[in-house]
Scaffold this motif. Structure first.
Motif, PDB file in Angstrom:
ATOM      1  N   ALA A  18       0.840  -1.191   0.000  1.00 20.51           N
ATOM      2  CA  ALA A  18       0.000   0.000   0.000  1.00 20.51           C
ATOM      3  C   ALA A  18       0.878   1.245   0.000  1.00 20.51           C
ATOM      4  O   ALA A  18       1.974   1.242   0.569  1.00 20.51           O
ATOM      5  N   VAL A  19       0.367   2.285  -0.657  1.00 18.45           N
ATOM      6  CA  VAL A  19       1.001   3.609  -0.627  1.00 18.45           C
ATOM      7  C   VAL A  19      -0.085   4.588  -0.187  1.00 18.45           C
ATOM      8  O   VAL A  19      -1.125   4.710  -0.841  1.00 18.45           O
ATOM      9  N   ASN A  20       0.153   5.281   0.930  1.00 20.98           N
ATOM     10  CA  ASN A  20      -0.891   6.071   1.571  1.00 20.98           C
ATOM     11  C   ASN A  20      -0.555   7.561   1.594  1.00 20.98           C
ATOM     12  O   ASN A  20       0.614   7.948   1.732  1.00 20.98           O
ATOM     13  N   PHE A  21      -1.600   8.363   1.494  1.00 22.65           N
ATOM     14  CA  PHE A  21      -1.506   9.826   1.526  1.00 22.65           C
ATOM     15  C   PHE A  21      -2.129  10.326   2.820  1.00 22.65           C
ATOM     16  O   PHE A  21      -3.227   9.911   3.189  1.00 22.65           O
ATOM     17  N   TRP A  22      -1.424  11.232   3.518  1.00 19.09           N
ATOM     18  CA  TRP A  22      -1.870  11.743   4.809  1.00 19.09           C
ATOM     19  C   TRP A  22      -1.874  13.266   4.792  1.00 19.09           C
ATOM     20  O   TRP A  22      -0.893  13.889   4.397  1.00 19.09           O
ATOM     21  N   LEU A  23      -2.975  13.859   5.219  1.00 21.49           N
ATOM     22  CA  LEU A  23      -3.066  15.304   5.352  1.00 21.49           C
ATOM     23  C   LEU A  23      -4.102  15.613   6.428  1.00 21.49           C
ATOM     24  O   LEU A  23      -5.240  15.138   6.346  1.00 21.49           O
ATOM     25  N   GLY A  24      -3.695  16.373   7.439  1.00 19.90           N
ATOM     26  CA  GLY A  24      -4.648  16.593   8.516  1.00 19.90           C
ATOM     27  C   GLY A  24      -4.328  17.774   9.397  1.00 19.90           C
ATOM     28  O   GLY A  24      -3.358  18.508   9.187  1.00 19.90           O
ATOM     29  N   GLU A  25      -5.151  17.921  10.410  1.00 17.42           N
ATOM     30  CA  GLU A  25      -5.048  19.036  11.334  1.00 17.42           C
ATOM     31  C   GLU A  25      -4.100  18.711  12.491  1.00 17.42           C
ATOM     32  O   GLU A  25      -3.787  17.543  12.754  1.00 17.42           O
ATOM     33  N   LEU A  26      -3.695  19.754  13.193  1.00 18.93           N
ATOM     34  CA  LEU A  26      -2.806  19.597  14.344  1.00 18.93           C
ATOM     35  C   LEU A  26      -3.391  18.664  15.393  1.00 18.93           C
ATOM     36  O   LEU A  26      -2.672  17.882  16.020  1.00 18.93           O
ATOM     37  N   ALA A  27      -4.707  18.730  15.592  1.00 25.10           N
ATOM     38  CA  ALA A  27      -5.358  17.953  16.652  1.00 25.10           C
ATOM     39  C   ALA A  27      -5.506  16.477  16.314  1.00 25.10           C
ATOM     40  O   ALA A  27      -5.880  15.687  17.180  1.00 25.10           O
ATOM     41  N   ALA A  28      -5.226  16.084  15.074  1.00 28.66           N
ATOM     42  CA  ALA A  28      -5.365  14.673  14.686  1.00 28.66           C
ATOM     43  C   ALA A  28      -4.177  13.877  15.226  1.00 28.66           C
ATOM     44  O   ALA A  28      -3.023  14.155  14.891  1.00 28.66           O
ATOM     45  N   VAL A  29      -4.467  12.897  16.068  1.00 25.44           N
ATOM     46  CA  VAL A  29      -3.433  12.098  16.741  1.00 25.44           C
ATOM     47  C   VAL A  29      -3.657  10.626  16.436  1.00 25.44           C
ATOM     48  O   VAL A  29      -4.793  10.152  16.400  1.00 25.44           O
ATOM     49  N   THR A  30      -2.563   9.907  16.202  1.00 27.09           N
ATOM     50  CA  THR A  30      -2.637   8.462  16.004  1.00 27.09           C
ATOM     51  C   THR A  30      -2.261   7.783  17.312  1.00 27.09           C
ATOM     52  O   THR A  30      -1.144   7.966  17.814  1.00 27.09           O
ATOM     53  N   SER A  31      -3.186   7.008  17.884  1.00 24.79           N
ATOM     54  CA  SER A  31      -2.936   6.373  19.180  1.00 24.79           C
ATOM     55  C   SER A  31      -1.869   5.284  19.062  1.00 24.79           C
ATOM     56  O   SER A  31      -1.587   4.777  17.971  1.00 24.79           O
ATOM     57  N   LEU A  32      -1.293   4.915  20.196  1.00 22.42           N
ATOM     58  CA  LEU A  32      -0.202   3.947  20.233  1.00 22.42           C
ATOM     59  C   LEU A  32      -0.663   2.595  19.691  1.00 22.42           C
ATOM     60  O   LEU A  32      -1.670   2.042  20.140  1.00 22.42           O
ATOM     61  N   VAL A  50     -11.842  -6.003  19.874  1.00 22.01           N
ATOM     62  CA  VAL A  50     -10.582  -5.589  19.273  1.00 22.01           C
ATOM     63  C   VAL A  50      -9.523  -5.408  20.356  1.00 22.01           C
ATOM     64  O   VAL A  50      -9.759  -4.687  21.334  1.00 22.01           O
ATOM     65  N   PRO A  51      -8.349  -6.059  20.220  1.00 25.74           N
ATOM     66  CA  PRO A  51      -7.266  -5.790  21.172  1.00 25.74           C
ATOM     67  C   PRO A  51      -6.611  -4.449  20.855  1.00 25.74           C
ATOM     68  O   PRO A  51      -6.194  -4.218  19.718  1.00 25.74           O
ATOM     69  N   TRP A  52      -6.546  -3.569  21.856  1.00 23.69           N
ATOM     70  CA  TRP A  52      -5.935  -2.256  21.609  1.00 23.69           C
ATOM     71  C   TRP A  52      -5.267  -1.754  22.882  1.00 23.69           C
ATOM     72  O   TRP A  52      -5.524  -2.253  23.966  1.00 23.69           O
ATOM     73  N   ILE A  53      -4.403  -0.759  22.715  1.00 26.02           N
ATOM     74  CA  ILE A  53      -3.640  -0.207  23.830  1.00 26.02           C
ATOM     75  C   ILE A  53      -4.409   0.981  24.403  1.00 26.02           C
ATOM     76  O   ILE A  53      -4.616   1.981  23.702  1.00 26.02           O
ATOM     77  N   PRO A  54      -4.840   0.928  25.667  1.00 26.33           N
ATOM     78  CA  PRO A  54      -5.610   2.035  26.249  1.00 26.33           C
ATOM     79  C   PRO A  54      -4.756   3.191  26.749  1.00 26.33           C
ATOM     80  O   PRO A  54      -5.271   4.258  27.064  1.00 26.33           O
ATOM     81  N   LEU A  55      -3.468   3.001  26.820  1.00 31.45           N
ATOM     82  CA  LEU A  55      -2.580   3.959  27.469  1.00 31.45           C
ATOM     83  C   LEU A  55      -2.200   5.106  26.539  1.00 31.45           C
ATOM     84  O   LEU A  55      -1.937   4.887  25.350  1.00 31.45           O
ATOM     85  N   ASP A  56      -2.151   6.311  27.078  1.00 29.34           N
ATOM     86  CA  ASP A  56      -1.631   7.476  26.364  1.00 29.34           C
ATOM     87  C   ASP A  56      -0.169   7.651  26.759  1.00 29.34           C
ATOM     88  O   ASP A  56       0.123   8.024  27.902  1.00 29.34           O
ATOM     89  N   PRO A  57       0.770   7.386  25.850  1.00 33.29           N
ATOM     90  CA  PRO A  57       2.189   7.440  26.255  1.00 33.29           C
ATOM     91  C   PRO A  57       2.663   8.847  26.590  1.00 33.29           C
ATOM     92  O   PRO A  57       3.705   9.005  27.232  1.00 33.29           O
ATOM     93  N   LEU A  58       1.903   9.872  26.182  1.00 34.44           N
ATOM     94  CA  LEU A  58       2.293  11.243  26.516  1.00 34.44           C
ATOM     95  C   LEU A  58       1.858  11.623  27.924  1.00 34.44           C
ATOM     96  O   LEU A  58       2.396  12.560  28.515  1.00 34.44           O
ATOM     97  N   ASN A  59       0.885  10.900  28.444  1.00 34.69           N
ATOM     98  CA  ASN A  59       0.391  11.158  29.804  1.00 34.69           C
ATOM     99  C   ASN A  59      -0.046   9.828  30.423  1.00 34.69           C
ATOM    100  O   ASN A  59      -1.227   9.615  30.701  1.00 34.69           O
TER     101      ASN A  59
END
Length: 295
Positions: free
Chosen positions: A142-156, A214-223
């Motif tokens: 896959a080849v992906n294009f990304w464009l977004g706002e400052l507030a858009a965050v990708t979780s761990l 869905v297995p996912w990480i609940p932790l915010d590594p920044l806080n």
């Protein structure tokens, strides 16, 4: 070799295929590569005006959330964004703040959205990275294009791909964990759900009926909440900033959390990983971590 590094090293030029495989892919180590995409027309051409002209009113997929977190744990759910179909120029109006919205918008569909939704832009980059394709003996999945706002965050999270992440404009801020940090990173199972806009414009969270958890990480590594997840104190995150014209090699199975400058544009190449000794090592760590938790 699969353990901790003090910082993400820089290469001042793209490596040869053999060098790249031997020094980086095989030992599963990240690096930032400079002067690898300096010849791309996109670095000079991809202004808002150019994108408006080339993409214009074409309808594209945009992830919309109330808080900037798509594919993340919220209110004890794994919540996916509303995937809104909208004219690209309307999306740019929001990014450029010509139109105000309380919500957060991000072109981030993946699934090779560059070639599927933005084929007009492919000629400004490359369909693959030749030295990476030769090193791995395959073309990107896959080849992906990304464009977004400052507030858009990708979780761990982690991916089963060798990832070359190329920043065209702005900056991407990565927080990374090696696979060896798996024992310190919490996973839980969550009911999948999706944001949906109500008639009054507010968001509601709607469960995906009949879907497996869905297995996912609940932790915010920044806080991080170390009272709830004390093991995370033993993890050793790396942080790096990838600037315009730079490429990050993000190895498969590395955990990553991503932020960006406002209006940042990027293209990334996903190459399927080899399910070799590195994968077996991670699976062993994962199984041992789960077994210890049960005890």
């Amino acid at each position: 070799e699969l353990g901790w590094m003090e910082s993400v090293p820089y290469l001042d030029r793209p490596p040869s295929p053999l060098e790249f495989y031997r020094e980086w892919v095989s030992p599963n180590k990240p690096c930032i590569i400079q002067n690898a995409i300096s010849h791309w027309p996109a670095l000079k051409k991809w202004t808002s005006a150019y994108l408006r002209e080339v993409i214009g009113a074409k309808v594209v997929s945009v992830a919309v959330t109330p808080n900037g977190y798509a594919d993340a744990v919220f209110q004890d759910r794994f919540v996916m964004p509303e995937e809104r179909q909208m004219p690209f120029m309307d999306f740019l109006d929001i990014v450029e703040k010509k139109v105000t919205s309380p919500n957060v918008f991000y072109v981030q569909k993946q699934c090779s959205n560059l070639t599927e939704e933005f084929p007009e832009l492919v000629c400004d980059v490359q369909p693959d990275i030749p030295w990476m394709s030769e090193a791995l003996g395959k073309k990107p999945d896959a080849v992906n294009f990304w464009l977004g706002e400052l507030a858009a965050v990708t979780s761990l999270h982690k991916d089963h791909y060798e990832n070359l992440y190329c920043v065209i404009s702005g900056e991407k801020h990565f927080l990374l964990h090696p696979p060896s940090d798996r024992p310190f990173i919490p996973y839980e199972l969550y009911q999948p759900a999706t944001y949906r806009v109500s008639e009054d414009g507010s968001f509601e969270i709607v469960d995906e009926k009949g879907e497996e958890k869905v297995p996912w990480i609940p932790l915010d590594p920044l806080n991080p909440n170390l009272e709830q997840y004390p093991e995370y104190a033993q993890a050793k995150p790396l942080q790096c900033t990838v600037k315009a014209g730079e490429m990050l090699y993000l190895p498969s199975l590395w955990f990553h959390h991503v932020q960006q400058s406002h209006g940042c544009i990027a293209v990334n190449y996903w190459y399927d990983m080899e399910y070799d000794l590195k994968y077996s090592y991670y699976q062993l760590l994962d199984s041992l971590t789960k077994a210890v938790k049960v005890l």
